[in-house]
Motif scaffolding. Sequence first.
Motif, mmCIF file in Angstrom:
data_model
loop_
_atom_site.group_PDB
_atom_site.id
_atom_site.type_symbol
_atom_site.label_atom_id
_atom_site.label_comp_id
_atom_site.label_asym_id
_atom_site.label_seq_id
_atom_site.Cartn_x
_atom_site.Cartn_y
_atom_site.Cartn_z
ATOM 1 N N ASP A 32 -6.126 4.181 16.458
ATOM 2 C CA ASP A 32 -5.203 5.219 15.967
ATOM 3 C C ASP A 32 -4.173 4.646 14.989
ATOM 4 O O ASP A 32 -3.991 5.180 13.888
ATOM 5 C CB ASP A 32 -4.484 5.880 17.145
ATOM 6 C CG ASP A 32 -5.446 6.649 18.037
ATOM 7 O OD1 ASP A 32 -6.384 7.264 17.514
ATOM 8 O OD2 ASP A 32 -5.268 6.611 19.277
ATOM 9 N N SER A 33 -3.498 3.573 15.374
ATOM 10 C CA SER A 33 -2.436 3.021 14.520
ATOM 11 C C SER A 33 -2.965 2.083 13.452
ATOM 12 O O SER A 33 -2.279 1.801 12.470
ATOM 13 C CB SER A 33 -1.422 2.274 15.380
ATOM 14 O OG SER A 33 -1.999 1.075 15.907
ATOM 15 N N HIS A 34 -4.198 1.574 13.655
ATOM 16 C CA HIS A 34 -4.806 0.581 12.760
ATOM 17 C C HIS A 34 -4.079 -0.764 12.793
ATOM 18 O O HIS A 34 -4.348 -1.630 11.945
ATOM 19 C CB HIS A 34 -4.899 1.092 11.318
ATOM 20 C CG HIS A 34 -6.055 2.031 11.085
ATOM 21 N ND1 HIS A 34 -6.505 2.367 9.824
ATOM 22 C CD2 HIS A 34 -6.842 2.697 11.968
ATOM 23 C CE1 HIS A 34 -7.527 3.191 9.935
ATOM 24 N NE2 HIS A 34 -7.744 3.417 11.213
ATOM 25 N N GLU A 35 -3.177 -0.960 13.740
ATOM 26 C CA GLU A 35 -2.469 -2.231 13.874
ATOM 27 C C GLU A 35 -3.327 -3.231 14.649
ATOM 28 O O GLU A 35 -4.119 -2.868 15.529
ATOM 29 C CB GLU A 35 -1.131 -2.032 14.593
ATOM 30 C CG GLU A 35 -0.135 -1.189 13.834
ATOM 31 C CD GLU A 35 0.302 -1.823 12.526
ATOM 32 O OE1 GLU A 35 0.627 -3.026 12.529
ATOM 33 O OE2 GLU A 35 0.322 -1.113 11.502
ATOM 34 N N ALA A 36 -3.163 -4.513 14.323
ATOM 35 C CA ALA A 36 -3.922 -5.560 15.008
ATOM 36 C C ALA A 36 -3.542 -5.630 16.476
ATOM 37 O O ALA A 36 -2.381 -5.416 16.845
ATOM 38 C CB ALA A 36 -3.683 -6.911 14.329
ATOM 39 N N ASN B 38 -3.017 -5.472 10.023
ATOM 40 C CA ASN B 38 -3.580 -4.139 10.210
ATOM 41 C C ASN B 38 -4.927 -4.038 9.490
ATOM 42 O O ASN B 38 -5.363 -4.980 8.808
ATOM 43 C CB ASN B 38 -2.607 -3.054 9.738
ATOM 44 C CG ASN B 38 -2.201 -3.215 8.279
ATOM 45 O OD1 ASN B 38 -3.006 -3.550 7.426
ATOM 46 N ND2 ASN B 38 -0.926 -2.974 7.987
ATOM 47 N N VAL B 39 -5.562 -2.889 9.629
ATOM 48 C CA VAL B 39 -6.899 -2.682 9.068
ATOM 49 C C VAL B 39 -6.882 -2.812 7.553
ATOM 50 O O VAL B 39 -7.790 -3.399 6.955
ATOM 51 C CB VAL B 39 -7.441 -1.303 9.497
ATOM 52 C CG1 VAL B 39 -8.637 -0.894 8.641
ATOM 53 C CG2 VAL B 39 -7.830 -1.322 10.970
ATOM 54 N N PHE B 40 -5.841 -2.277 6.915
ATOM 55 C CA PHE B 40 -5.790 -2.327 5.455
ATOM 56 C C PHE B 40 -5.756 -3.763 4.955
ATOM 57 O O PHE B 40 -6.517 -4.137 4.057
ATOM 58 C CB PHE B 40 -4.574 -1.560 4.945
ATOM 59 C CG PHE B 40 -4.414 -1.659 3.446
ATOM 60 C CD1 PHE B 40 -5.172 -0.861 2.608
ATOM 61 C CD2 PHE B 40 -3.528 -2.574 2.886
ATOM 62 C CE1 PHE B 40 -5.048 -0.961 1.234
ATOM 63 C CE2 PHE B 40 -3.403 -2.679 1.510
ATOM 64 C CZ PHE B 40 -4.160 -1.875 0.678
ATOM 65 N N LYS C 98 0.860 -1.188 0.000
ATOM 66 C CA LYS C 98 0.000 0.000 0.000
ATOM 67 C C LYS C 98 0.891 1.231 0.000
ATOM 68 O O LYS C 98 1.780 1.362 0.846
ATOM 69 C CB LYS C 98 -0.911 0.020 1.239
ATOM 70 C CG LYS C 98 -1.752 1.286 1.385
ATOM 71 C CD LYS C 98 -2.604 1.214 2.646
ATOM 72 C CE LYS C 98 -3.454 2.463 2.825
ATOM 73 N NZ LYS C 98 -2.634 3.628 3.251
ATOM 74 N N ASP C 99 0.660 2.114 -0.968
ATOM 75 C CA ASP C 99 1.397 3.383 -1.050
ATOM 76 C C ASP C 99 2.914 3.191 -1.011
ATOM 77 O O ASP C 99 3.641 3.985 -0.396
ATOM 78 C CB ASP C 99 0.972 4.324 0.082
ATOM 79 C CG ASP C 99 -0.498 4.693 0.003
ATOM 80 O OD1 ASP C 99 -1.060 4.685 -1.107
ATOM 81 O OD2 ASP C 99 -1.099 4.992 1.059
ATOM 82 N N GLY C 100 3.400 2.115 -1.625
ATOM 83 C CA GLY C 100 4.834 1.884 -1.696
ATOM 84 C C GLY C 100 5.435 1.179 -0.503
ATOM 85 O O GLY C 100 6.640 0.909 -0.484
ATOM 86 N N TYR C 101 4.631 0.850 0.499
ATOM 87 C CA TYR C 101 5.120 0.172 1.706
ATOM 88 C C TYR C 101 4.591 -1.262 1.746
ATOM 89 O O TYR C 101 3.417 -1.512 1.454
ATOM 90 C CB TYR C 101 4.650 0.889 2.971
ATOM 91 C CG TYR C 101 5.289 2.231 3.215
ATOM 92 C CD1 TYR C 101 6.511 2.345 3.887
ATOM 93 C CD2 TYR C 101 4.671 3.398 2.784
ATOM 94 C CE1 TYR C 101 7.090 3.580 4.121
ATOM 95 C CE2 TYR C 101 5.247 4.650 3.012
ATOM 96 C CZ TYR C 101 6.454 4.722 3.676
ATOM 97 O OH TYR C 101 7.030 5.952 3.904
ATOM 98 N N LEU C 102 5.440 -2.187 2.132
ATOM 99 C CA LEU C 102 5.012 -3.564 2.348
ATOM 100 C C LEU C 102 4.248 -3.627 3.664
ATOM 101 O O LEU C 102 4.783 -3.298 4.728
ATOM 102 C CB LEU C 102 6.232 -4.490 2.401
ATOM 103 C CG LEU C 102 5.948 -5.971 2.639
ATOM 104 C CD1 LEU C 102 5.131 -6.554 1.508
ATOM 105 C CD2 LEU C 102 7.250 -6.751 2.814
ATOM 106 N N GLN C 103 2.993 -4.054 3.597
ATOM 107 C CA GLN C 103 2.148 -4.110 4.779
ATOM 108 C C GLN C 103 2.301 -5.431 5.538
ATOM 109 O O GLN C 103 2.404 -5.455 6.755
ATOM 110 C CB GLN C 103 0.680 -3.926 4.383
ATOM 111 C CG GLN C 103 0.390 -2.634 3.662
ATOM 112 C CD GLN C 103 0.566 -1.431 4.557
ATOM 113 O OE1 GLN C 103 -0.013 -1.341 5.635
ATOM 114 N NE2 GLN C 103 1.390 -0.487 4.124
#
Length: 383
Positions: free
Chosen positions: A376-380, A228-230, A209-214
């Motif tokens: 806030d961070s959208h992290e699991a 994460n949420v994405f 996403k947006d150039g970053y490995l999620q």
Amino acid sequence: MASITIDQVDKVYPNGFQAIYGLSLDVADGEFVVLVGPSGCGKSTALRMVAGLEEISNGELRIGERIVNDVEPKNRDIAMVFQNYALYPHMTVAENIGFALKLAKIPKAEVAARVTEAAKMLELSDQLASRPSQLSGGQRQRVAMGRAIVREPAAFLMDEPLSNLDAKLRVQMRADISRLQRQLGVTTIYVTHDQVEAMTMGDRVAVLKDGYLQQVDTPQHLYDRPGNVFVAAFIGSPSMNLYEATLAGRALRLGDESLMLPGATFDQRPALASYDGRKIAVGIRPEDLEDATLAADVADGATISSTVELTESLGSEIVVHFALDAARVDPGNPDAADDVSGADAVARFDPRSACRAGEPVGIAVTVENLHFFDLDSHEAIWD
């Protein structure tokens, strides 16, 4: 065959736009890895850097033990399959498949043998004398695959090779490519925006996403434990329902509805207890929602009530759209069709459900399968 190592690679264009940020990914010898993400996430750029069609701004790229940052594409021992097939219209199928071998001055007898073998593998033996204009889309894609196969490269790179095919052909070609890759054992990086392709084909899937490995993991682990949420919203179809909720002890307040969480949820996610009294993001997959009249052994506090807005009968299931009085969480996917300002949720009901648009419905929730994220961070939320 060889492994591919992408180590802290950046891509910055002359105008200052950065397409890739610190991408690190190890593809094992013989592994099938899929790069997936929405339009503009950088997946094709990453593939083109491996191919040598884009320069690497920073970082290191290795194919096998060899650093190839400055190696010409023709000397990287890779074969690329493009979205538009890139076939020569004036050549026959046999000539297209064997063209790279001819350029390499491989003896004619060996070229003919390799072309014949590849055509047999791809069920193109009867089309060897045909030209691309006489072939179906699926056959053209097989020719493009054959051209890659005969080169016997260290790695295959595939850039959305099925996007020009209709739905039925895509399903068939997914299976064909997966079968061929296993049969040949060639290291493969495959780019797609279609998460169904990614989940059904890859040994591992890398979400960008947006150039970053999620996140990069096996398809099942991405589904079960999105980081994460994405990733949670991107993996799965229909997409995961994501809402703001408040945790109060074991009770999860979701708008004007309340769900009771089992003790096992807190055992599996120890960090969740620290969110008591706070807002979090909760994810509910459509397949974890069922018509309460058909669900078996529904636990106390595991149902919600709503009104059906729309039903879509697919034969094997009914996709049910309903309203929840809770704020939705934006997954950050620019390709998502949903308007996150609305409150539309989706469920996958058993086809025996008698629910109708405009009528109230009781919905059983598999609370054991809920997903939780920091708002806030959208992290699991796990450990």
